[in-house]
Design a protein around this motif. Structure first.
Motif, PDB file in Angstrom:
ATOM      1  N   ARG A  81       0.821  -1.215   0.000  1.00 12.93           N
ATOM      2  CA  ARG A  81       0.000   0.000   0.000  1.00 12.93           C
ATOM      3  C   ARG A  81       0.855   1.265   0.000  1.00 12.93           C
ATOM      4  NH1 ARG A  81      -5.215   1.695   1.420  1.00 12.93           N
ATOM      5  NH2 ARG A  81      -5.248   3.797   2.301  1.00 12.93           N
ATOM      6  N   GLU A  82       1.960   1.239   0.742  1.00  8.86           N
ATOM      7  CA  GLU A  82       2.799   2.425   0.833  1.00  8.86           C
ATOM      8  C   GLU A  82       3.541   2.748  -0.459  1.00  8.86           C
ATOM      9  OE1 GLU A  82       4.702  -0.805   3.505  1.00  8.86           O
ATOM     10  OE2 GLU A  82       2.734  -0.277   2.684  1.00  8.86           O
ATOM     11  N   GLY A 113       8.057   3.309   4.731  1.00 12.04           N
ATOM     12  CA  GLY A 113       6.969   3.694   5.613  1.00 12.04           C
ATOM     13  C   GLY A 113       6.062   2.543   5.991  1.00 12.04           C
ATOM     14  N   GLU A 114       4.896   2.903   6.514  1.00 16.08           N
ATOM     15  CA  GLU A 114       3.899   1.932   6.931  1.00 16.08           C
ATOM     16  C   GLU A 114       2.647   2.085   6.076  1.00 16.08           C
ATOM     17  OE1 GLU A 114       4.250  -0.448   9.081  1.00 16.08           O
ATOM     18  OE2 GLU A 114       6.283   0.129   9.686  1.00 16.08           O
ATOM     19  N   GLY A 115       2.036   0.949   5.735  1.00 15.92           N
ATOM     20  CA  GLY A 115       0.847   0.985   4.894  1.00 15.92           C
ATOM     21  C   GLY A 115      -0.289   1.768   5.502  1.00 15.92           C
ATOM     22  N   ASP A 118      -0.160   4.429   7.138  1.00 14.40           N
ATOM     23  CA  ASP A 118       0.064   5.874   7.016  1.00 14.40           C
ATOM     24  C   ASP A 118       0.007   6.364   5.572  1.00 14.40           C
ATOM     25  OD1 ASP A 118       0.466   6.020   9.761  1.00 14.40           O
ATOM     26  OD2 ASP A 118       2.624   5.658   9.575  1.00 14.40           O
ATOM     27  N   ALA A 119      -0.006   5.437   4.620  1.00  6.89           N
ATOM     28  CA  ALA A 119       0.046   5.825   3.208  1.00  6.89           C
ATOM     29  C   ALA A 119      -1.313   6.329   2.731  1.00  6.89           C
ATOM     30  CB  ALA A 119       0.483   4.641   2.358  1.00  6.89           C
ATOM     31  N   SER A 175      -7.039   6.103   6.018  1.00  9.54           N
ATOM     32  CA  SER A 175      -6.584   4.823   6.556  1.00  9.54           C
ATOM     33  C   SER A 175      -7.675   3.768   6.519  1.00  9.54           C
ATOM     34  CB  SER A 175      -6.101   4.990   8.003  1.00  9.54           C
ATOM     35  OG  SER A 175      -7.153   5.454   8.834  1.00  9.54           O
ATOM     36  N   TRP A 191       4.640  12.291   4.258  1.00 11.65           N
ATOM     37  CA  TRP A 191       4.986  11.152   3.416  1.00 11.65           C
ATOM     38  C   TRP A 191       6.122  11.516   2.460  1.00 11.65           C
ATOM     39  CZ3 TRP A 191       4.104   6.262   3.974  1.00 11.65           C
ATOM     40  CH2 TRP A 191       4.347   5.391   2.906  1.00 11.65           C
ATOM     41  N   ARG A 218       9.666   9.627   2.522  1.00 10.84           N
ATOM     42  CA  ARG A 218      10.172   8.957   1.324  1.00 10.84           C
ATOM     43  C   ARG A 218      11.516   9.546   0.905  1.00 10.84           C
ATOM     44  NH1 ARG A 218       9.617   5.393  -2.173  1.00 10.84           N
ATOM     45  NH2 ARG A 218      10.355   5.672  -4.301  1.00 10.84           N
TER      46      ARG A 218
END
Length: 315
Positions: free
Chosen positions: A50-51, A93-95, A97-98, A239, A302, A306
């Motif tokens: 997802r991220e 990152g974490e999914g 938070d994407a 989310s 984000w 990144r």
């Protein structure tokens, strides 16, 4: 993880495959030459963390696949694959938070469309709230808040402003304002009808209402609550926390304020009507302001995350 299903013109399949293979966080790439019939082309399937999904979708759109082919995205509820686990580890990152901006734009576009169903829900929610304010019944007020669909257009305005899509912003704002105008007009007629059959009375509206009197008396706390609700509402959308969105719906006085304005208008109680409208505008403004700032903060966070990931040489 996300699952992508693409139909691609045959002459661009190699370019798409290169993009998928070069994007960190992808797995399970499948190419079926000539499988597409409408539109004609090759069928390409893949999974992506997802991220990493937003970047991949952006690059695919850059190749024009959304114009000459198709791109469909689905959430994967369960994936039993070591390769999928590795792809999620590789992605930055974490999914949770994407933000999938294309998905968010599509969702808010659908929710902010002025339809008969949308207007019907607005009218029903406002009528339920009218019963709540006249009877001073907090349970009916909460129920009306849960039924009201107004957060869709509010989220649409926020998303459109952050993405720079003025047409979507105007569309969402129009649906929001027209929806409330129709609901207030219908609820005014409804309250007069209830008065005619002896269920509502002006005395009930003017009597002390400890449970619902705050609806037409805005104060600084009303604005603070609307800001908090705006942040929570946007986070619930980005989310996919639908349960949190229900909590947002029953935390802010929008539909009840419109209902109180409608009933007060029917009885000529101008002080209550204007107080209710002020409460409504304060809450709508607070939610939109907080929603826009939250999306901007997510976008900046984000991008920063990144950028740090790329500088560390992980791609």
């Amino acid at each position: 993880m996300l699952h992508l299903r693409m139909i691609i013109p045959s002459e661009r399949t190699d370019a798409v495959v290169d993009v998928v293979e070069s994007t960190v966080g992808t797995a399970h790439l499948v190419v079926l030459p000539g499988a597409g019939r409408d539109p004609r082309g090759d069928l390409v399937l893949c999974d992506v963390a997802r991220e990493a999904g937003d970047e991949l979708l952006r690059e695919l759109k850059g190749l024009g696949i959304d114009e000459d082919g198709s791109i469909a995205v689905e959430n994967i509820d369960l994936s039993l694959s070591k390769r999928a686990d590795a792809a999620e580890e590789e992605a930055p990152g974490e999914g949770a938070d994407a933000v999938l901006w294309e998905q968010l734009t599509e969702a808010t576009h659908e929710e902010s469309t002025l339809t008969i169903s949308y207007c019907a829900f607005m009218m029903l929610a406002t009528m339920i709230a009218a019963c709540g304010v006249v009877l001073d019944n907090a349970v009916l007020i909460v129920g009306a808040m849960a039924v009201g669909p107004e957060f869709g257009p509010l989220a649409g305005v926020c998303t459109a402003v952050v993405r720079g899509v003025p047409r979507l912003a105007l569309r969402s704002l129009g649906a929001l304002l027209i929806g409330f105008a129709v609901a207030i007009a219908a609820t005014t007629v409804f309250s007069l009808g209830m008065d005619a059959i002896g269920q509502f009375s002006e005395e009930m509206l003017d009597s002390p209402r400890p449970n619902t009197g705050f609806i037409w008396k805005p104060d600084p706390l009303s604005f603070v609550v609307s800001l908090l609700a705006g942040v929570a509402g946007v986070l619930s959308l980005t989310s996919a926390k639908s349960g949190a969105l229900v909590g947002v719906a029953i935390s802010v006085t929008t539909v009840p304020a419109a209902a109180n304005a409608a009933v007060a208008l029917g009885y000529g109680e101008l002080a209550q009507m204007w107080g209710s409208i002020e409460q409504l505008l304060v809450n709508l403004g607070g939610i939109m302001l907080a929603g826009i700032l939250t999306l901007l903060a997510q976008k900046l966070l984000w991008r920063t995350q990144r950028g740090r990931w790329v500088r560390h040489g992980k791609r």
